[in-house]
Design an enzyme around this catalytic site. Sequence first.
Site, short mmCIF file in Angstrom:
data_model
loop_
_atom_site.label_atom_id
_atom_site.label_comp_id
_atom_site.label_asym_id
_atom_site.label_seq_id
_atom_site.Cartn_x
_atom_site.Cartn_y
_atom_site.Cartn_z
N ARG A 22 0.82 -1.20 -0.05
CA ARG A 22 -0.07 -0.05 -0.08
C ARG A 22 0.74 1.20 0.07
O ARG A 22 1.86 1.38 0.93
CB ARG A 22 -0.96 -0.18 1.28
CG ARG A 22 -1.60 1.35 1.52
CD ARG A 22 -2.11 1.22 2.77
NE ARG A 22 -3.15 2.18 3.00
CZ ARG A 22 -3.54 2.69 4.19
NH1 ARG A 22 -3.36 2.09 5.41
NH2 ARG A 22 -4.60 3.44 4.32
N ASN A 32 1.14 7.46 0.29
CA ASN A 32 0.85 8.72 -0.27
C ASN A 32 1.39 8.46 -1.85
O ASN A 32 2.76 8.61 -2.24
CB ASN A 32 1.43 9.89 0.30
CG ASN A 32 1.13 11.18 -0.52
OD1 ASN A 32 1.07 11.28 -1.76
ND2 ASN A 32 0.81 12.23 0.42
N GLY A 83 11.44 3.90 -0.77
CA GLY A 83 12.45 4.91 -1.10
C GLY A 83 13.61 4.45 -1.79
O GLY A 83 14.16 5.39 -2.59
N GLU A 84 13.97 3.19 -1.88
CA GLU A 84 15.19 2.84 -2.61
C GLU A 84 15.12 2.05 -3.98
O GLU A 84 15.80 1.78 -4.90
CB GLU A 84 16.19 2.03 -1.55
CG GLU A 84 16.64 3.06 -0.56
CD GLU A 84 17.14 2.26 0.53
OE1 GLU A 84 18.58 2.08 0.51
OE2 GLU A 84 16.59 2.10 1.64
#
Lengths: 768, 322
Positions: free
Chosen positions: A655, A658, A731-732
Amino acid sequence: MTDPTKRKHGDASDGALHLGSPLARVDGDRKVRGEAAYALDAAPAGLAHGVLVRGTIGAGTVLSVDAASARQSPGVLMVFTPFDTPVLGAPDSFLDGTPGEGPFHVFPASILHWGQAVAAVIAETRQQAETAAALLRIDYAPGDVVPSILSKDAGPGVPVGAVDIDRGDAEAALAGSVFRVEATYETPREYHVPIEPHGAVAWWEGDRLTVREPSQWIDAMARTYAGWFGIPFENVRLISHFVGGGFGSKVTAMTHGAVAALAARELGRPVKVAVTRAQNFTAHGGRAATRQTLRLGADADGRLKAIVQDGESETSVFVPFVEQLNAATSVMYDVPNLRSRQRLVHVNTVTPAHMRAPGKHPSAFGLESAIDELAHLAGIDPVELRLRNEAGFNPQTGQPWSSRRLREALVEGARRFGWKDRPAAPRSMRDADGAFLGWGVAAGLFPALDHFGEAGLRVDADGSIEVLSAGIDMGTGTYTILAQAAADALGVLPGDVTVRLGDSELPSGPLAGNSLLAGVMTGLVHKAAAAMRETIIGLALTEQGSPFRGSELNTLDITRGRIHPTLDEGRAVPIADLLKAIGRDRIERIEDNFPAGTSAQERHRIMTTVAGLRPPDGGVSSVASWCAHFVEVKVDEDFGTVRVRRVVSGFDCGRLYNPHLAASQFRGGIVMGIGQALLEGGRVDPRDGRIVNDNLGDYLIPTNADIPDIEVFSVGEPDFRAAPMGGKPVGEIGIVGVAPAICNAVFHATGQRIRRLPLDIAALLSTN
Amino acid sequence: MNRLAYLRASSLEEAKQALALPGSIALAGGTTVVDLAKLGAMKPDLLVDIGGLAGLDAVRVDAGRLHIGALARMADVSRNADVLRLAPAIAESIERAASGQIRNMATIGGNILQRTRCAYFRDASTYAACNRRTPGSGCAAIGGVTPNHAILGATDACMATYPGDLAIVLAALDATVHTDMRDVALVDLFAEAGSGRETVLADDEIITAVSVAADAGAARSSYLKLRDRQSYEFAAVSVALAVDLTGNGPQIRVAVGGVATKPWRLPSVEAVLRAGPPTRARIAEAAATAAGDARSTPDNHFKIRLLTRTLERALLTALDLS
Ligand SMILES: Cc1cc2nc3c(=O)[nH]c(=O)nc-3n(C[C@H](O)[C@H](O)[C@H](O)COP(=O)(O)OP(=O)(O)OC[C@H]3O[C@@H](n4cnc5c(N)ncnc54)[C@H](O)[C@@H]3O)c2cc1C
């Protein structure tokens, strides 16, 4: 584990209002206006300025430093050299909190790499410090230098052992395979080059130290400062409200911070040490250079039978840093037989560090290139080949996946990209101007880790609602998603919530690394906000002065910050009014996810060292994010120039808290991946190990002109084994697999296989 | 100690007097001077800011020549209508140079006189040996990292590349550099690499303008720049052409950048092109002579091939043969 169907608030299945919606970042406005104060914007009264001085030999010893004229230079307050710098204490081990091994020599006389900091000058102004620094006369006894993994005398390296894998009998399976490919893949040193360089502003009040410094892990850095200066952890206040990019380079306290704090103590005034752009190539490590030989064997249908991997990665002569080359190799596909070995080549470099998707990027570069080579050899479409080798469970550990929607990413990506129109043969697509076009695909993964932490929630009678955490936001969106998480669970709007981050005085926060902070912190904030909601409702029903007292209601609801009987919003009372009515100024809750009975000492240990990192889901299932990149390149064969024309990438990151901010992370990762593929690489002088391109004019990262349209999409579904709120690492992952997708596309365009990054003009022209 | 004085000159005479002092240097946009001074590769005692001198920033057409003032900003020149019409390659070369921010600051005179990007020249604290900085001290680039170094004009004394774009076009257009003392052909402006002097200019000599003949070749001028990054990078190879098709057979002038120690005309290539009609075969033959005198390192060997191919492509494009 949380049962998703029983959750009331803030998850994807019960129609959470805010978490999961594409809210624009709440700190964006301040940043665009220049109002967001970064660490080095701090200018406390009486600030002095320090500069670090880099050594200019690749190895050897500092024999002497003549600082006489520097000390007399105008404005100079202090000069530190290897021979007159106070020795600092030994912080506990970063690994597990056991007692440190020895004192910290800020400027050791022995030089282990070019650019090692050998001195510092503190003066009234930065310019005075720089002027004086240039006056230092440093006498060296140079030693023999092994500049890089490519040096002839670098040797074969030493086995790592701990990351070796023996699964089945890979050599035998390889020998019996119908299709075999073998090739060697190389990646250069890469650097984080965050646009905000490193630095620190430090000052003391008695034996209390305050440091403002960009940080990805407030509590771990504070622990180091405490150890260096022999003061209790609680006496260190580390503040990092905004971080201008970290990518793994801002996790630990470093020499610049030690110098700032030490000079501030000696001088009794605040001191700022800013690390220059050039020093950002030597004051801390980038990604290690790697080399790996892969041998793949498959049956007639392209099903992988064996992988044999022999890899080397570079590290310093003093720390055995492992850039794990089988991070993707071992889990990406269903391979019954796998043998993996890795060696460390010790050279005169600063110790490499984690950099966005450590291990995963070079590992995927090798594997995903080799898979493409196999597809070509076997005459099987590279998407199809990957689908045929999908792993139903983690082939390395035998664990079930918590979720793995790589298949969906590949299939949907292929559809959006138009992959079915791809001619199989290389050199069969041309642009109108005659230049070759090529289409390439590669997949990637990012295994998840979990961490502990606390989250605070504070509701005030003045109407303010605050989320409190020492966790940080390095531009990724923590401020925003925590406001969203709190809003859902508490029953308010995100705009009503102020998120305060990046201060060691706030409740302990996890590492902003391993892409884990969002998952840990949204869960904790949800928990704290839900507890706060129950607290408020309880007070509303029972406290003297509350309009709901004695109403014989069992419970109440909170909607848009107003408390009301369920199904009756007519009689709503704002939270702040309730607090006033019952005579409370403030309510605070702190929630954590420590195992019951964890001692304060143990909490400290697991929040300030890597000992607190743990597998999600109690290790029952294997948790990872997945992605597939589809790339179109245009290659001018005469010139060896490659332009990326189109990228379509699908992600399974569970999920998305944002989707707007997650898409930014995906795109940012892809942009970085384009840089890795085509541009980036530290150029190491073969004599002294100097990085000669240590500036943003010569160390090339992509400009806007290098970046085409990038379409990203999510195929993820909420995964509550991964994190309380259902997300996986974001993020990566975007960077993983981009470089091989581009190299595969270049092969498709030209028939030329480039196995050493960057794939630049020189690389393409050296073979055609 | 290292005190740095700054003087904002209000007249040419004042600037010249100040520039006659040892250790002084002219400052225009400052994007080269400040960069190198910060690195310690240049250690001026006195910065003579010539940015305020009147009348040196105009672009004008006079007696069949296009004049560009030395203090005109790169950004302004690249958008100037006369430049775009009369010598489009000048605009093109500037547009492809540096970054928008730098072009807003930097001047035409400063751009021509920018220094090499050789890392060994730029790092004085590590590498004492640099004949450019200290004549006779040697060359630290030999045996170093040299993918960007020159293959033309390179000697044991110096193999640093002249990095600018504009001067390559100016070389092709036979530009004249006007100073307060004389006129110099652009190709004669630069001193022998590693000689210890950058140019033939006297210490107190100030460039006032450059000019090119507004001829048919300039009107059909072109600039092709190749590099890994699509913006904000110096040329790996660049080719400037001036093609005059008005006479009996094309008159083609050729200069190349990114590969040479100074802006480099290629008379051998021009001679082959003059020898007969510009067929594909002749163009290939001409391009093949370009790297005849090249001297390469393993790092920059690829530039030999790249130079030949870039030149060939540029010629084919300019002659509508591609
Ligand atoms: C990261 C980076 C990338 C770049 N990329 C490119 C590129 O791709 N292509 C390119 O062409 N350039 C490039 N440049 C160079 C840039 O264009 C030059 O720095 C700029 O043009 C210099 O102009 P200036 O006015 O700032 O010169 P200054 O720095 O003021 O002066 C440069 C030199 O010229 C002298 N000087 C200036 N004006 C006069 C005058 N009228 N008379 C006598 N002497 C004078 C100065 O004394 C000094 O020696 C790049 C620069 C940087 C920093």
